[in-house]
Design a protein around this motif. Structure first.
Motif, PDB file in Angstrom:
ATOM      1  N   MET A 114      -1.806   2.184  -3.479  1.00  0.00           N
ATOM      2  CA  MET A 114      -3.033   2.887  -3.089  1.00  0.00           C
ATOM      3  C   MET A 114      -3.159   2.939  -1.572  1.00  0.00           C
TER       4      MET A 114
ATOM      5  N   THR B  35       0.823  -1.209   0.000  1.00  0.00           N
ATOM      6  CA  THR B  35       0.000   0.000   0.000  1.00  0.00           C
ATOM      7  C   THR B  35       0.862   1.266   0.000  1.00  0.00           C
TER       8      THR B  35
ATOM      9  N   ALA C 216     -11.287  -1.617   0.985  1.00  0.00           N
ATOM     10  CA  ALA C 216     -12.651  -1.461   0.472  1.00  0.00           C
ATOM     11  C   ALA C 216     -12.810  -2.212  -0.850  1.00  0.00           C
ATOM     12  N   GLN C 217     -11.787  -2.177  -1.704  1.00  0.00           N
ATOM     13  CA  GLN C 217     -11.854  -2.902  -2.976  1.00  0.00           C
ATOM     14  C   GLN C 217     -11.904  -4.408  -2.743  1.00  0.00           C
TER      15      GLN C 217
ATOM     16  N   GLU D 123      -6.912   2.003   3.207  1.00  0.00           N
ATOM     17  CA  GLU D 123      -8.378   1.963   3.341  1.00  0.00           C
ATOM     18  C   GLU D 123      -9.047   1.738   1.993  1.00  0.00           C
ATOM     19  N   THR D 124      -8.489   2.327   0.930  1.00  0.00           N
ATOM     20  CA  THR D 124      -9.040   2.145  -0.411  1.00  0.00           C
ATOM     21  C   THR D 124      -8.908   0.699  -0.855  1.00  0.00           C
ATOM     22  N   LEU D 125      -7.733   0.136  -0.633  1.00  0.00           N
ATOM     23  CA  LEU D 125      -7.499  -1.258  -1.016  1.00  0.00           C
ATOM     24  C   LEU D 125      -8.424  -2.196  -0.247  1.00  0.00           C
TER      25      LEU D 125
END
Length: 280
Positions: free
Chosen positions: A120, A101, A127-128, A123-125
């Protein structure tokens, strides 16, 4: 003890490794632990972790054998492979990715063939991964949970909302003092399961350790959709599963780290010859 699924939660296949020996060792080590846990019936599996450069799982999926191991593909599940020998030995291999990350934390995306970009925000990862139904494991690593990275992970563990994740332990966490790292203890106290794996290093002979440290789930996999069944069970974990095996000694870890720093970095990718060329 009834039916168990025994899993090594962190497996690499490096060019320096003998893949047939890796599978033979994994089957032997996992079977020994199944007997030790008193299981009547069991299934065995390895969770692969591959970087964005590598896709050994797809290479294996295109083959019909790996040495004396035959490879079968479930028709309804492209995230799992069944490997079996003539003597009846059987082990499942599950696809997975290893992502770094923006915060330089390592995340394991399990039971998925989807590619995720490095760099990335975590938190974005997460969520994905939640969106595609891939259980996320944040594995312990030597020196990787200290300083700024440790503070980021501490914040994630203590958050009341946000995507769910699991924590990972590995056999390379040296056995000294018997003390569990603070963040693993914090996660366990908040109901976050810790899933162990061997995490073999790219050194000659380390493939023999695969399957020697892991976790066990109760139940059985669906032979038609084993990956989906496993992902569902991991996503539903609300308590710590059984842990089997043991970690390496402090002396072994120090020796491995010295050896690792004396050799050039290797990609995990490895070409497997076609069966017509004699296999491996």
């Amino acid at each position: 003890m009834s039916d168990l699924i025994l899993l090594d939660g962190h497996v690499h296949m490096y060019p320096s490794a003998d893949p047939v020996r890796l599978l033979d060792s994994a089957y032997r080590n996992l079977t020994r632990s199944a007997f030790g846990l008193g299981a009547r019936n069991w299934q065995l599996g390895l969770l692969m972790t591959e970087t964005h450069r590598d896709d050994m799982f797809s290479v294996l999926r295109s083959k019909s054998n790996l040495g004396h191991w035959r490879i079968s593909r479930p028709e309804q599940d492209n995230t799992a492979l069944m490997l079996h020998r003539a003597d009846g030995a059987l082990i499942w291999l599950f696809a997975g990715r290893q992502i770094i990350t923006h915060e330089r934390l390592e995340v394991l995306a399990t039971v998925t063939r989807t590619q995720f970009a490095d760099g990335m925000p975590i938190e974005t990862l997460l969520a994905q991964l939640e969106a595609v139904g891939s259980p996320a494991i944040l594995p312990w690593g030597l020196g990787k949970w200290m300083g700024t990275r440790g503070r980021v992970l501490s914040r994630l563990i203590q958050a009341e909302t946000g995507p769910r994740f699991l924590l990972g332990d590995n056999a390379g966490r040296p056995v000294w003092g018997g003390r569990v790292p603070r963040l693993l203890r914090m996660g366990s106290a908040r109901g976050i399961a810790v899933l162990p794996g061997t995490d073999p290093l790219p050194l000659l002979g380390t493939e023999g350790s695969v399957g020697s440290y892991g976790f066990a789930l109760e139940g059985q996999l669906d032979d038609r959709q084993p990956g989906a069944a496993l992902a569902h069970q991991l996503l539903q974990l609300r308590q710590q599963p059984m842990v089997f095996g043991r970690r390496r000694s402090a002396l072994s870890v120090v020796r491995e780290q010295i050896a690792l720093r004396r050799r050039p970095a290797l990609s995990e990718v490895q070409v497997v010859p076609d069966p017509g060329q004699g296999g491996l």
